[in-house]
Design an enzyme around this catalytic site. Structure first.
Site, mmCIF file in Angstrom:
data_model
loop_
_atom_site.group_PDB
_atom_site.id
_atom_site.type_symbol
_atom_site.label_atom_id
_atom_site.label_comp_id
_atom_site.label_asym_id
_atom_site.label_seq_id
_atom_site.Cartn_x
_atom_site.Cartn_y
_atom_site.Cartn_z
ATOM 1 N N SER A 238 0.863 -1.158 -0.072
ATOM 2 C CA SER A 238 0.038 0.041 -0.027
ATOM 3 C C SER A 238 1.043 1.213 -0.001
ATOM 4 O O SER A 238 1.551 1.435 1.057
ATOM 5 C CB SER A 238 -1.121 -0.033 1.028
ATOM 6 O OG SER A 238 -1.510 1.256 1.194
ATOM 7 N N GLY B 260 -11.917 7.445 4.722
ATOM 8 C CA GLY B 260 -12.713 7.695 5.934
ATOM 9 C C GLY B 260 -13.568 8.821 5.740
ATOM 10 O O GLY B 260 -14.162 9.235 6.640
ATOM 11 N N GLY C 219 -16.358 8.555 3.557
ATOM 12 C CA GLY C 219 -17.675 8.138 3.145
ATOM 13 C C GLY C 219 -17.792 8.209 1.826
ATOM 14 O O GLY C 219 -19.074 8.208 1.114
ATOM 15 N N SER D 292 -13.203 1.874 0.127
ATOM 16 C CA SER D 292 -12.863 0.357 0.551
ATOM 17 C C SER D 292 -13.687 -0.338 -0.519
ATOM 18 O O SER D 292 -13.159 -1.173 -1.035
ATOM 19 C CB SER D 292 -13.377 -0.164 1.972
ATOM 20 O OG SER D 292 -14.670 0.567 2.077
ATOM 21 N N ASP E 119 -22.492 0.579 -2.981
ATOM 22 C CA ASP E 119 -21.099 1.133 -3.387
ATOM 23 C C ASP E 119 -20.501 0.320 -4.242
ATOM 24 O O ASP E 119 -19.819 1.111 -5.154
ATOM 25 C CB ASP E 119 -20.400 1.199 -2.018
ATOM 26 C CG ASP E 119 -21.268 1.961 -0.836
ATOM 27 O OD1 ASP E 119 -22.035 2.595 -1.157
ATOM 28 O OD2 ASP E 119 -20.965 1.410 0.251
ATOM 29 N N TYR F 156 -24.921 1.105 12.271
ATOM 30 C CA TYR F 156 -25.400 0.544 10.769
ATOM 31 C C TYR F 156 -26.026 -0.791 11.073
ATOM 32 O O TYR F 156 -27.111 -0.935 10.427
ATOM 33 C CB TYR F 156 -24.213 0.634 9.907
ATOM 34 C CG TYR F 156 -24.608 0.157 8.339
ATOM 35 C CD1 TYR F 156 -24.636 1.209 7.265
ATOM 36 C CD2 TYR F 156 -24.646 -1.036 7.834
ATOM 37 C CE1 TYR F 156 -25.010 1.088 6.361
ATOM 38 C CE2 TYR F 156 -24.967 -1.492 6.780
ATOM 39 C CZ TYR F 156 -25.183 -0.307 5.898
ATOM 40 O OH TYR F 156 -25.432 -0.423 4.296
HETATM 41 C C1 GLA Z 1 -23.011 2.633 3.355
HETATM 42 C C2 GLA Z 1 -23.174 1.151 2.771
HETATM 43 C C3 GLA Z 1 -24.210 1.275 1.582
HETATM 44 C C4 GLA Z 1 -25.386 2.107 1.704
HETATM 45 C C5 GLA Z 1 -25.102 3.515 2.724
HETATM 46 C C6 GLA Z 1 -26.135 4.247 2.882
HETATM 47 O O1 GLA Z 1 -22.144 3.372 2.132
HETATM 48 O O2 GLA Z 1 -21.884 0.716 2.463
HETATM 49 O O3 GLA Z 1 -24.361 -0.220 1.370
HETATM 50 O O4 GLA Z 1 -26.359 1.429 2.877
HETATM 51 O O5 GLA Z 1 -24.033 3.392 3.481
HETATM 52 O O6 GLA Z 1 -26.988 4.328 1.922
#
Ligand code: GLA
Length: 387
Positions: A68, A122, A124, A128, A172, A222
């Site tokens: 990395s 980190g 959002g 990853s 994602d 979550y």
């Molecule tokens: C994160 C999760 C996704 C989704 C969003 C909220 O990014 O990885 O799968 O649930 O939160 O929409």
């Protein structure tokens, strides 16, 4: 080829004396449809022009070296062994994907790789998921497994669910793998059917403001939200229709008729999910007819739902949204992704962005002591081999 990929190509060559394949995979934004992917609803993400780059080539032994650049670390990996790699979480994202191929009975040719990228970690923006998607894509190509992009997205999601223990939905990875320049994709998370929508924002741009925080709650809360949604769905199946496929499709009338029987917190979670799915569908209609004003208003309404009903926002995110949403040059503003930190997504008129950023960063610094980062992003293509 760009500067980043040239750099890892060179590093790979200097380390392993051979030329690698370079795979690029994007981070993502999500315009609307938040926390509905794991509830079988519709989402509207796009891949963005910030990417993870993977240089990869078979090694000539049973093991491989993974490097990395961003963490300045490397690990030696024995293939076929799937244990946590303490101190090297970045490598676990790769290992988790390799494991999924083995779980499907597909033995992977051992490989060396170098990873880097420009997706802020980190924040959002799913760095990853981009890494997992790049690795899944590269392994599939290198071994000629012939898996489809949908299968690769599912495989990457399972890697995150099983190896990393984060019960995320598929949005994602799907966005990273299927992205298309100048488009958002409307994905039905129940069937994985998707449609590209041209994204014509006119004078407006997608701007992300990064809170610079990631509260610890993010993964645990979550998973709690998922359980609360499952509890809601089980209730509606028991009392209304056992064949209802998911929570997003529950009619609002069923929910309203159940107020006295449902736990109030579960009620709120369900209300948010059902309303968000409907809001998302009508936001797509706004986009189709070019009604950006109404589209933006829905974005801000999503934030209200995430803050008050779903309770995944935090004071930093609320501050950034509250400070801008009412400005005439801002179509809409909301927290994006899982919550408890990360970025807000905003649609802002291009010619005021710098001025707004200057004002907002001053206020944010005063309030939190944190330097506010801003990313103005455009949509990009999905996972691809660039060399
Ligand atoms: C994160 C999760 C996704 C989704 C969003 C909220 O990014 O990885 O799968 O649930 O939160 O929409």
């Amino acid at each position: 080829m760009n500067v980043i990929s040239e750099k890892i190509k060179q590093l790979f060559f200097d380390t392993f004396s051979t030329n690698p394949t370079i795979v690029r995979s994007s981070g993502r934004v999500n315009l609307i449809g938040e926390h509905v992917d794991y509830n079988g609803g519709f989402v509207l993400p796009a891949a963005i022009d910030k990417s993870t780059y993977l240089a990869i080539a078979p090694s000539d032994s049973e093991s491989g070296k993974w490097i990395s650049v961003d963490f300045d670390k490397s690990v030696d990996i024995k293939f076929g062994v799937f244990k946590p790699i303490p101190q090297n979480r970045w490598a676990e994202y790769i290992l988790g994907v390799v494991e999924q191929f083995y779980k499907r009975g597909l033995e992977v040719i051992p490989f060396n790789c170098v990873v880097t990228g420009d997706i802020p970690i980190g924040s959002g923006l799913s760095s990853s998921a981009a890494l997992e998607s790049a690795v899944a894509f590269a392994i599939n190509e290198m071994n000629e497994f012939g898996m489809s992009r949908n299968e690769l997205a599912k495989l990457a999601q399972q890697a995150e669910n099983e190896f990393m223990g984060v019960k995320c939905g598929i949005m994602d990875m799907f966005a990273s793998i299927h992205g298309k320049e100048n488009h958002v994709l409307r994905l039905d998370c129940e069937t994985l059917d998707y449609e590209y929508f041209p994204l014509n924002l006119g004078d407006y741009k997608i701007v992300l403001f990064d809170t610079g925080v990631k509260h610890n709650l993010v993964d645990s809360e979550y998973n709690v939200r998922r359980l609360q949604c499952e509890e809601g769905l089980a209730f509606f199946r028991k009392h209304f229709d056992e064949t209802i496929p998911n929570l997003s499709q529950v009619p609002l009338a069923w929910l309203q008729a159940s107020r006295s029987q449902l736990n109030p917190v579960v009620y709120n979670r369900c209300q948010y999910v059902i309303e968000e799915n409907q809001r998302m569908l009508s936001a797509c209609e706004d986009l189709k007819v070019g009604n950006l004003r109404d589209f933006g208003i829905k974005l801000t309404a999503t934030h209200e739902g995430l803050r008050n009903l779903y309770e995944v926002s935090c004071k930093e995110l609320d501050f950034l949204v509250d400070a801008v949403w009412h400005e005439s040059a801002v179509l809409g503003s909301r927290m994006m992704g899982g919550g408890f930190g990360g970025c807000t997504i905003n649609l802002i008129k291009a010619d005021v962005i710098d001025d707004l950023y200057a004002r907002l960063s001053m206020l944010y610094k005063e309030k939190t002591g944190i330097d506010l980062k801003m990313y103005s992003v455009v949509t990009a293509n999905g996972t691809e081999i660039i060399q």
